[in-house]
Design a protein around this motif. Structure first.
Motif, PDB file in Angstrom:
ATOM      1  N   HIS A 199      12.281  71.701  95.125  1.00  0.00           N
ATOM      2  CA  HIS A 199      11.643  73.089  95.451  1.00  0.00           C
ATOM      3  C   HIS A 199      11.126  73.321  96.906  1.00  0.00           C
ATOM      4  CE1 HIS A 199       8.179  76.106  95.735  1.00  0.00           C
ATOM      5  NE2 HIS A 199       9.154  76.557  95.069  1.00  0.00           N
ATOM      6  N   THR A 200      11.832  74.452  97.267  1.00  0.00           N
ATOM      7  CA  THR A 200      11.200  74.848  98.597  1.00  0.00           C
ATOM      8  C   THR A 200      10.752  76.349  98.729  1.00  0.00           C
ATOM      9  OG1 THR A 200      11.934  75.398 101.179  1.00  0.00           O
ATOM     10  CG2 THR A 200      13.342  76.027  99.363  1.00  0.00           C
ATOM     11  N   ASP A 201       9.375  76.261  99.266  1.00  0.00           N
ATOM     12  CA  ASP A 201       8.674  77.735  99.340  1.00  0.00           C
ATOM     13  C   ASP A 201       9.223  78.310 100.345  1.00  0.00           C
ATOM     14  OD1 ASP A 201       7.055  79.621 100.354  1.00  0.00           O
ATOM     15  OD2 ASP A 201       5.250  78.396 100.153  1.00  0.00           O
ATOM     16  N   ALA A 202      10.076  79.385 100.290  1.00  0.00           N
ATOM     17  CA  ALA A 202      10.956  79.863 101.320  1.00  0.00           C
ATOM     18  C   ALA A 202      10.227  81.261 101.761  1.00  0.00           C
ATOM     19  CB  ALA A 202      12.601  80.416 101.141  1.00  0.00           C
ATOM     20  N   VAL A 203       9.204  81.460 101.247  1.00  0.00           N
ATOM     21  CA  VAL A 203       8.645  82.944 101.407  1.00  0.00           C
ATOM     22  C   VAL A 203       8.591  83.309 103.021  1.00  0.00           C
ATOM     23  CG1 VAL A 203       6.323  84.047 101.462  1.00  0.00           C
ATOM     24  CG2 VAL A 203       6.863  82.986  99.496  1.00  0.00           C
ATOM     25  N   GLN A 204       8.310  82.350 103.881  1.00  0.00           N
ATOM     26  CA  GLN A 204       8.252  82.728 105.390  1.00  0.00           C
ATOM     27  C   GLN A 204       9.665  82.768 105.924  1.00  0.00           C
ATOM     28  OE1 GLN A 204       4.890  83.184 106.017  1.00  0.00           O
ATOM     29  NE2 GLN A 204       5.745  84.459 107.669  1.00  0.00           N
ATOM     30  N   ALA A 205      10.706  82.359 105.204  1.00  0.00           N
ATOM     31  CA  ALA A 205      11.949  82.237 105.796  1.00  0.00           C
ATOM     32  C   ALA A 205      12.886  83.429 105.528  1.00  0.00           C
ATOM     33  CB  ALA A 205      12.423  80.726 105.191  1.00  0.00           C
ATOM     34  N   ILE A 206      12.835  83.854 104.260  1.00  0.00           N
ATOM     35  CA  ILE A 206      13.790  84.859 103.880  1.00  0.00           C
ATOM     36  C   ILE A 206      13.687  85.880 104.480  1.00  0.00           C
ATOM     37  CG2 ILE A 206      14.612  86.311 101.777  1.00  0.00           C
ATOM     38  CD1 ILE A 206      14.990  83.266 101.280  1.00  0.00           C
ATOM     39  N   GLY A 207      14.594  86.416 105.104  1.00  0.00           N
ATOM     40  CA  GLY A 207      14.880  87.610 106.269  1.00  0.00           C
ATOM     41  C   GLY A 207      14.862  87.059 107.463  1.00  0.00           C
ATOM     42  N   ASN A 208      14.718  85.722 107.909  1.00  0.00           N
ATOM     43  CA  ASN A 208      14.583  85.531 109.140  1.00  0.00           C
ATOM     44  C   ASN A 208      15.652  84.199 109.220  1.00  0.00           C
ATOM     45  OD1 ASN A 208      12.319  86.670 110.361  1.00  0.00           O
ATOM     46  ND2 ASN A 208      11.013  85.584 109.106  1.00  0.00           N
ATOM     47  N   VAL A 209      15.991  83.531 108.128  1.00  0.00           N
ATOM     48  CA  VAL A 209      16.957  82.409 108.203  1.00  0.00           C
ATOM     49  C   VAL A 209      17.800  82.688 107.094  1.00  0.00           C
ATOM     50  CG1 VAL A 209      16.925  80.065 107.814  1.00  0.00           C
ATOM     51  CG2 VAL A 209      14.996  80.868 108.901  1.00  0.00           C
ATOM     52  N   ARG A 210      19.181  82.210 107.226  1.00  0.00           N
ATOM     53  CA  ARG A 210      19.991  82.329 106.084  1.00  0.00           C
ATOM     54  C   ARG A 210      20.111  81.121 105.459  1.00  0.00           C
ATOM     55  NH1 ARG A 210      23.697  86.395 106.747  1.00  0.00           N
ATOM     56  NH2 ARG A 210      24.253  86.843 108.978  1.00  0.00           N
ATOM     57  N   ILE A 211      19.815  81.244 103.908  1.00  0.00           N
ATOM     58  CA  ILE A 211      19.628  80.046 103.161  1.00  0.00           C
ATOM     59  C   ILE A 211      20.701  80.133 101.855  1.00  0.00           C
ATOM     60  CG2 ILE A 211      18.161  79.099 101.274  1.00  0.00           C
ATOM     61  CD1 ILE A 211      15.886  79.705 102.978  1.00  0.00           C
TER      62      ILE A 211
END
Length: 262
Positions: A176-188
């Protein structure tokens, strides 16, 4: 003179894009049907919810039915960990995370420790990086889950989640990854990286507060978080937050539209 405020705390929260606000408005006034109702008027709401689900799924490289709407990042984190613990607790009671996770992860881990789970909290280096070698070393036969954030909310470190995802897969452990800070800034791309569950929150990418999502890969067994009606494929009861779900879909669309120039 305090009349001109220059806001520089977008990692804490962003403003709602005007276009997002406009997209949400009709669902408060005009299309206010309950998506779970059977008459055609409610169909507008149902379609809006499903369109947003598809938009979010597409940006993550996920299937539409793998996206579950939540009340935000904290709920998504709680759900990912508690539901995995519920579903796989008979296989093992060991979880691996890092010492720099958001409190939604760390406090949930503390809760699970009280329930008989054992948690390994990995150290990070001076730049906030989790070392994949440490992740692999920490894996035991009874490890059921690795939860490492994509990007840290205080220092901005982007963690090596592709390597961690690969290690998890090799050892048959969920990731699991907490991508809260990443979505919108990083492509996943969840399939490419090998992510089994991912948390996200709309207000970090110009969407409204109080709405988030949890991606869970379709072959992962995970338990419902809330009992009641049949919403969210029987996994989270409660009338859908239509306007905010619409806002979240629009916000992710806009965030990635001008992604490269930003």
């Amino acid at each position: 003179n305090m009349s001109k405020c220059i806001y520089m705390d977008n990692a804490a929260t962003t403003q709602v894009y005007p276009e997002v606000f406009e997209a949400m408005k009709p669902y408060f006034t005009e299309f206010y049907g309950n998506p779970s109702s059977i008459y055609s008027f409610a169909g507008n709401s149902k379609k809006a919810v499903e369109d947003s689900r598809k938009t979010i799924a597409d940006f993550l490289g996920a299937k539409t039915e793998e996206i579950y709407f939540t009340g935000g990042g904290s709920e998504s984190d709680n759900w990912a960990l508690k539901a995995t613990a519920d579903a796989y607790g008979n296989k093992g009671k060991h979880i691996i995370t890092s010492k720099i996770e958001h409190h939604a992860i760390l406090h949930t881990c503390e809760y699970l420790e009280k329930k008989g789970f054992e948690v390994t909290y990995l150290d990070v280096d001076e730049n906030g990086f989790v070392n994949p070698v440490d992740v692999e070393k920490a894996i035991r036969p009874d490890t059921i889950l690795i939860s490492i954030m994509t990007a840290n909310n205080e220092i901005g470190t982007i963690e090596p989640i592709a390597e961690i995802g690969k290690i998890a897969k090799e050892h048959g452990v969920l990731f699991h990854t907490d991508a809260v800070q990443a979505i919108g800034n990083v492509r996943i791309d969840v399939r490419k990286i090998g992510i089994d569950a991912l948390s996200m929150s709309a207000h970090k990418f110009y969407g409204p507060k109080g709405i988030g999502a949890l991606y869970v890969r379709d072959d992962v067994n995970f338990q419902r978080i809330q009992d009641g009606g049949h919403q969210e494929r029987d996994k989270r009861a409660g009338t859908e937050n239509v306007a905010e779900i619409v806002g979240m879909g629009k916000a992710i669309e806009m965030s990635y539209k001008n992604f490269d120039e930003h």
